[in-house]
Write a protein that holds these residues in place. Structure first.
Motif, PDB file in Angstrom:
ATOM      1  N   SER A 174     133.203 -36.378  84.318  1.00  0.00           N
ATOM      2  CA  SER A 174     132.601 -36.773  83.041  1.00  0.00           C
ATOM      3  C   SER A 174     131.458 -37.728  83.326  1.00  0.00           C
ATOM      4  CB  SER A 174     133.631 -37.429  82.119  1.00  0.00           C
ATOM      5  OG  SER A 174     134.117 -38.609  82.685  1.00  0.00           O
ATOM      6  N   PRO A 175     130.380 -37.602  82.551  1.00  0.00           N
ATOM      7  CA  PRO A 175     129.255 -38.508  82.787  1.00  0.00           C
ATOM      8  C   PRO A 175     129.598 -39.925  82.368  1.00  0.00           C
ATOM      9  CG  PRO A 175     128.806 -37.074  80.918  1.00  0.00           C
ATOM     10  CD  PRO A 175     130.124 -36.651  81.498  1.00  0.00           C
ATOM     11  N   GLN A 176     129.022 -40.885  83.080  1.00  0.00           N
ATOM     12  CA  GLN A 176     129.196 -42.280  82.696  1.00  0.00           C
ATOM     13  C   GLN A 176     128.269 -42.581  81.529  1.00  0.00           C
ATOM     14  OE1 GLN A 176     128.781 -44.963  85.959  1.00  0.00           O
ATOM     15  NE2 GLN A 176     130.466 -44.067  87.098  1.00  0.00           N
TER      16      GLN A 176
ATOM     17  N   VAL B 201     119.808 -37.589  75.678  1.00  0.00           N
ATOM     18  CA  VAL B 201     119.959 -36.170  75.951  1.00  0.00           C
ATOM     19  C   VAL B 201     120.737 -36.027  77.250  1.00  0.00           C
ATOM     20  CG1 VAL B 201     118.718 -33.998  76.250  1.00  0.00           C
ATOM     21  CG2 VAL B 201     117.700 -35.820  74.879  1.00  0.00           C
ATOM     22  N   THR B 202     121.749 -35.162  77.249  1.00  0.00           N
ATOM     23  CA  THR B 202     122.597 -34.966  78.423  1.00  0.00           C
ATOM     24  C   THR B 202     122.569 -33.509  78.852  1.00  0.00           C
ATOM     25  OG1 THR B 202     124.071 -36.746  77.724  1.00  0.00           O
ATOM     26  CG2 THR B 202     124.933 -35.210  79.353  1.00  0.00           C
ATOM     27  N   PHE B 203     122.389 -33.288  80.155  1.00  0.00           N
ATOM     28  CA  PHE B 203     122.453 -31.962  80.748  1.00  0.00           C
ATOM     29  C   PHE B 203     123.556 -31.966  81.786  1.00  0.00           C
ATOM     30  CE2 PHE B 203     121.488 -29.116  84.253  1.00  0.00           C
ATOM     31  CZ  PHE B 203     121.293 -27.911  83.596  1.00  0.00           C
TER      32      PHE B 203
ATOM     33  N   ILE C 123     121.381 -40.288  86.705  1.00  0.00           N
ATOM     34  CA  ILE C 123     121.467 -39.060  87.497  1.00  0.00           C
ATOM     35  C   ILE C 123     122.732 -39.118  88.339  1.00  0.00           C
ATOM     36  CG2 ILE C 123     120.345 -37.669  89.288  1.00  0.00           C
ATOM     37  CD1 ILE C 123     117.782 -39.507  88.463  1.00  0.00           C
ATOM     38  N   GLU C 124     123.511 -38.053  88.275  1.00  0.00           N
ATOM     39  CA  GLU C 124     124.678 -37.935  89.147  1.00  0.00           C
ATOM     40  C   GLU C 124     124.680 -36.526  89.720  1.00  0.00           C
ATOM     41  OE1 GLU C 124     129.461 -38.925  89.251  1.00  0.00           O
ATOM     42  OE2 GLU C 124     128.395 -38.976  87.343  1.00  0.00           O
TER      43      GLU C 124
ATOM     44  N   PHE D  81     126.209 -31.500  88.537  1.00  0.00           N
ATOM     45  CA  PHE D  81     125.013 -32.287  88.253  1.00  0.00           C
ATOM     46  C   PHE D  81     125.028 -32.736  86.797  1.00  0.00           C
ATOM     47  CE2 PHE D  81     120.437 -32.032  86.836  1.00  0.00           C
ATOM     48  CZ  PHE D  81     120.001 -33.198  87.449  1.00  0.00           C
ATOM     49  N   VAL D  82     124.783 -34.031  86.583  1.00  0.00           N
ATOM     50  CA  VAL D  82     124.654 -34.559  85.222  1.00  0.00           C
ATOM     51  C   VAL D  82     123.379 -35.394  85.178  1.00  0.00           C
ATOM     52  CG1 VAL D  82     125.646 -36.034  83.426  1.00  0.00           C
ATOM     53  CG2 VAL D  82     127.148 -34.611  84.826  1.00  0.00           C
TER      54      VAL D  82
END
Length: 145
Positions: free
Chosen positions: A16-18, A32-34, A94-95, A108-109
């Motif tokens: 999960s994105p932080q 905005v999240t990708f 960026i992850e 990739f997030v």
């Protein structure tokens, strides 16, 4: 203008994105999240004249991502700063995975905080295109038998 850029390289899949720290997005009208997910098929390498027609894909178990540190993180940061300045973006997170990520899992997030959605979406698209061209991250398919 202070631009907040966070970069993380994570072993294996990203679950999960932080969230952005509130201070990074206090003037943002859009975040905005990708999420990039490993597909279950990849194009095989074309080495033989008998290879199937273009567009043919084979099933994979997942992708092995290799990174070249510290250059990978440095290039991600350089590109992020360049794109944030170009698009007037407030913050970028960026992850990216390294090591094995199975098909269907996230590798990739990218999150972009901007005053307006249009700038955030354009920045995100441009960043991803440049990342694929310039950042030393390689993917090696693990083919299903």
């Amino acid at each position: 203008m202070q631009i907040d850029i966070q970069i993380r390289l994570t072993k294996g899949p990203i679950h999960s994105p932080q969230a952005f720290p509130p201070i990074s997005i206090e003037n943002a009208g859009a975040v905005v999240t990708f999420r990039g997910v490993v597909r279950s098929t990849e194009k095989p390498p074309s080495e033989k004249p008998t290879d199937p027609a273009p567009g043919f894909e084979e099933s994979i178990a997942g992708l092995q991502y290799q990174v070249y540190e510290p250059m990978t993180s440095q290039e991600l940061h350089r590109l992020a700063l360049q794109q944030c300045r170009q698009h007037g973006v407030l913050a970028m997170d960026i992850e990216h995975s390294f090591d094995f990520v199975a098909a269907g899992e996230c590798s990739f997030v990218l999150q972009v905080a901007s005053r307006h959605r249009e700038a955030g979406i354009r920045c995100m698209d441009d960043f991803i295109a440049e990342m694929k061209r310039h950042v030393p991250i390689w993917k090696i398919p693990h083919w299903k038998n």
